[in-house]
Design a protein around this motif. Structure first.
Motif, PDB file in Angstrom:
ATOM      1  N   SER A   1       0.836  -1.190   0.000  1.00 51.18           N
ATOM      2  CA  SER A   1       0.000   0.000   0.000  1.00 51.18           C
ATOM      3  C   SER A   1       0.873   1.243   0.000  1.00 51.18           C
ATOM      4  CB  SER A   1      -0.927   0.000   1.219  1.00 51.18           C
ATOM      5  OG  SER A   1      -2.008  -0.895   1.026  1.00 51.18           O
TER       6      SER A   1
ATOM      7  N   LYS B   1      -4.335   5.845   3.219  1.00 53.16           N
ATOM      8  CA  LYS B   1      -3.471   4.918   2.466  1.00 53.16           C
ATOM      9  C   LYS B   1      -4.345   3.892   1.768  1.00 53.16           C
ATOM     10  CE  LYS B   1      -2.896   1.258   5.855  1.00 53.16           C
ATOM     11  NZ  LYS B   1      -4.290   0.830   5.696  1.00 53.16           N
ATOM     12  N   GLY B   2      -3.742   3.138   0.837  1.00 53.93           N
ATOM     13  CA  GLY B   2      -4.495   2.063   0.200  1.00 53.93           C
ATOM     14  C   GLY B   2      -3.611   1.256  -0.723  1.00 53.93           C
ATOM     15  N   LYS B   3      -4.177   0.192  -1.237  1.00 56.15           N
ATOM     16  CA  LYS B   3      -3.377  -0.753  -2.028  1.00 56.15           C
ATOM     17  C   LYS B   3      -2.909  -0.158  -3.360  1.00 56.15           C
ATOM     18  CE  LYS B   3      -5.812  -4.273   0.325  1.00 56.15           C
ATOM     19  NZ  LYS B   3      -6.616  -3.264   1.051  1.00 56.15           N
TER      20      LYS B   3
ATOM     21  N   GLU C   1     -10.081   8.546  -0.224  1.00 54.46           N
ATOM     22  CA  GLU C   1     -10.491   8.343   1.169  1.00 54.46           C
ATOM     23  C   GLU C   1     -10.866   9.633   1.881  1.00 54.46           C
ATOM     24  OE1 GLU C   1      -8.322   4.179   2.287  1.00 54.46           O
ATOM     25  OE2 GLU C   1      -7.400   5.987   3.077  1.00 54.46           O
TER      26      GLU C   1
ATOM     27  N   ILE D   1       6.709   1.397   6.291  1.00 50.97           N
ATOM     28  CA  ILE D   1       6.473   0.632   7.511  1.00 50.97           C
ATOM     29  C   ILE D   1       6.048  -0.763   7.060  1.00 50.97           C
ATOM     30  CG2 ILE D   1       5.745   2.667   8.842  1.00 50.97           C
ATOM     31  CD1 ILE D   1       2.861   1.720   8.634  1.00 50.97           C
TER      32      ILE D   1
ATOM     33  N   TYR E   1       3.942  -4.439   8.619  1.00 47.80           N
ATOM     34  CA  TYR E   1       3.291  -5.148   9.722  1.00 47.80           C
ATOM     35  C   TYR E   1       2.626  -6.390   9.169  1.00 47.80           C
ATOM     36  CZ  TYR E   1      -0.678  -2.234   8.065  1.00 47.80           C
ATOM     37  OH  TYR E   1      -1.618  -1.583   7.312  1.00 47.80           O
TER      38      TYR E   1
ATOM     39  N   TYR F   1      -0.763  -8.972   9.629  1.00 46.95           N
ATOM     40  CA  TYR F   1      -2.079  -9.120  10.256  1.00 46.95           C
ATOM     41  C   TYR F   1      -2.742 -10.403   9.768  1.00 46.95           C
ATOM     42  CZ  TYR F   1      -4.270  -7.263   5.958  1.00 46.95           C
ATOM     43  OH  TYR F   1      -4.677  -7.073   4.670  1.00 46.95           O
TER      44      TYR F   1
ATOM     45  N   LYS G   1       2.405  -6.896   5.179  1.00 51.02           N
ATOM     46  CA  LYS G   1       2.069  -5.664   4.460  1.00 51.02           C
ATOM     47  C   LYS G   1       3.176  -4.632   4.539  1.00 51.02           C
ATOM     48  CE  LYS G   1      -1.758  -2.634   3.954  1.00 51.02           C
ATOM     49  NZ  LYS G   1      -3.200  -2.729   3.884  1.00 51.02           N
TER      50      LYS G   1
ATOM     51  N   TYR H   1      -1.833   4.091  15.379  1.00 45.21           N
ATOM     52  CA  TYR H   1      -0.743   3.105  15.285  1.00 45.21           C
ATOM     53  C   TYR H   1       0.638   3.724  15.512  1.00 45.21           C
ATOM     54  CZ  TYR H   1      -4.285   0.061  13.407  1.00 45.21           C
ATOM     55  OH  TYR H   1      -5.409  -0.698  13.264  1.00 45.21           O
TER      56      TYR H   1
ATOM     57  N   ASP I   1       3.519   2.757  14.389  1.00 43.87           N
ATOM     58  CA  ASP I   1       4.359   2.888  13.190  1.00 43.87           C
ATOM     59  C   ASP I   1       3.933   4.097  12.342  1.00 43.87           C
ATOM     60  OD1 ASP I   1       2.038   1.592  12.469  1.00 43.87           O
ATOM     61  OD2 ASP I   1       3.026  -0.245  11.778  1.00 43.87           O
ATOM     62  N   GLU I   2       2.628   4.438  12.350  1.00 42.73           N
ATOM     63  CA  GLU I   2       2.182   5.653  11.658  1.00 42.73           C
ATOM     64  C   GLU I   2       2.678   6.890  12.406  1.00 42.73           C
ATOM     65  OE1 GLU I   2      -1.913   5.757  10.380  1.00 42.73           O
ATOM     66  OE2 GLU I   2      -1.639   3.976   9.132  1.00 42.73           O
TER      67      GLU I   2
HETATM   68  P1  ATP Z   1      -5.530  -0.446   2.816  1.00 44.12           P
HETATM   69  O1  ATP Z   1      -5.908   0.860   3.473  1.00 44.12           O
HETATM   70  O2  ATP Z   1      -4.043  -0.521   2.582  1.00 44.12           O
HETATM   71  O3  ATP Z   1      -6.347  -0.798   1.632  1.00 44.12           O
HETATM   72  P2  ATP Z   1      -6.965  -2.254   4.612  1.00 44.12           P
HETATM   73  O4  ATP Z   1      -7.947  -1.249   5.077  1.00 44.12           O
HETATM   74  O5  ATP Z   1      -7.444  -3.381   3.768  1.00 44.12           O
HETATM   75  O6  ATP Z   1      -5.721  -1.561   3.942  1.00 44.12           O
HETATM   76  P3  ATP Z   1      -5.266  -2.322   6.957  1.00 44.12           P
HETATM   77  O7  ATP Z   1      -5.548  -0.888   7.241  1.00 44.12           O
HETATM   78  O8  ATP Z   1      -3.843  -2.690   6.626  1.00 44.12           O
HETATM   79  O9  ATP Z   1      -6.219  -2.908   5.840  1.00 44.12           O
HETATM   80  O10 ATP Z   1      -5.748  -3.168   8.186  1.00 44.12           O
HETATM   81  C1  ATP Z   1      -5.594  -4.571   8.235  1.00 44.12           C
HETATM   82  C2  ATP Z   1      -5.285  -4.963   9.673  1.00 44.12           C
HETATM   83  O11 ATP Z   1      -4.024  -4.406  10.049  1.00 44.12           O
HETATM   84  C3  ATP Z   1      -6.311  -4.446  10.677  1.00 44.12           C
HETATM   85  O12 ATP Z   1      -6.481  -5.441  11.655  1.00 44.12           O
HETATM   86  C4  ATP Z   1      -5.651  -3.232  11.282  1.00 44.12           C
HETATM   87  O13 ATP Z   1      -6.062  -3.056  12.600  1.00 44.12           O
HETATM   88  C5  ATP Z   1      -4.172  -3.560  11.188  1.00 44.12           C
HETATM   89  N1  ATP Z   1      -3.365  -2.356  10.935  1.00 44.12           N
HETATM   90  C6  ATP Z   1      -3.679  -1.317  10.142  1.00 44.12           C
HETATM   91  N2  ATP Z   1      -2.717  -0.377  10.128  1.00 44.12           N
HETATM   92  C7  ATP Z   1      -1.730  -0.843  10.927  1.00 44.12           C
HETATM   93  C8  ATP Z   1      -0.468  -0.327  11.329  1.00 44.12           C
HETATM   94  N3  ATP Z   1      -0.043   0.846  10.887  1.00 44.12           N
HETATM   95  N4  ATP Z   1       0.280  -1.074  12.174  1.00 44.12           N
HETATM   96  C9  ATP Z   1      -0.147  -2.266  12.613  1.00 44.12           C
HETATM   97  N5  ATP Z   1      -1.340  -2.821  12.292  1.00 44.12           N
HETATM   98  C10 ATP Z   1      -2.135  -2.117  11.452  1.00 44.12           C
END
Ligand code: ATP
Length: 141
Positions: free
Chosen positions: A6, A31-33, A51, A65, A67, A69, A81, A120, A122-123
């Motif tokens: 992302s 953020k996003g993919k 967004e 960063i 992480y 999940y 990710k 978060y 890391d953010e």
């Molecule tokens: P994107 O916004 O990239 O399309 P998404 O909405 O599909 O992503 P994430 O935001 O990555 O997914 O969330 C997936 C999981 O990771 C959730 O359980 C969330 O709580 C956790 N998560 C999200 N951001 C972070 C972070 N910065 N550090 C650790 N865990 C995170």
């Protein structure tokens, strides 16, 4: 393990940074993919627009960063990710949070409060790098 990439932005307007509030109350950076054929930069700008409804331009790369999940439909499946972050500027404080994307609020938060609000760690680290850059820029002007 599935890999996901992302990209996102720390968007600056004056003394404020854009944060988005998720349905569960968490404040996060936009953020996003990254889609096929897209650069990280283009994806980051697109996600900020999609967004938060904010039109921004890239100032510089801040860092990444990573992480891990668990997929919510399968506890045994882990996703690794990477998220690439960019410092961005915008000319307007206007925002339009996108409910379809899971956000109930989009707000420019004063730089003195943004680290307390961000969900978060890391953010928060990426925001700290951005705040240093903002300070450096100010020093030069
Ligand atoms: P994107 O916004 O990239 O399309 P998404 O909405 O599909 O992503 P994430 O935001 O990555 O997914 O969330 C997936 C999981 O990771 C959730 O359980 C969330 O709580 C956790 N998560 C999200 N951001 C972070 C972070 N910065 N550090 C650790 N865990 C995170």
């Amino acid at each position: 393990m599935r890999e996901e990439i992302s990209a996102g932005g720390v968007v600056v307007f004056g003394n404020a940074i854009l944060l988005l509030k998720k349905y569960n109350g968490d404040w996060v950076l936009p953020k996003g993919k990254v889609e096929a054929g897209e650069t990280h930069e283009i994806a980051a700008l697109r996600e900020v627009k999609e967004e938060g409804g904010v039109k921004a331009s890239i100032n510089k790369y801040l860092g990444e960063i990573h992480y891990t999940y668990k997929e919510n439909w399968n506890e045994n499946k882990c996703v690794h990710k990477m998220v690439y972050w960019y410092l961005m500027d915008t000319k307007s404080m206007e925002t339009t949070p996108q409910r379809e994307e899971g956000f109930v609020e989009a707000k420019f938060v004063h730089i003195g409060r943004v680290l307390d609000m961000a969900r978060y760690d890391d953010e928060k680290e990426i925001i700290k790098v951005a705040l240093e850059e903002i300070k450096k820029r100010r020093g030069k002007n």
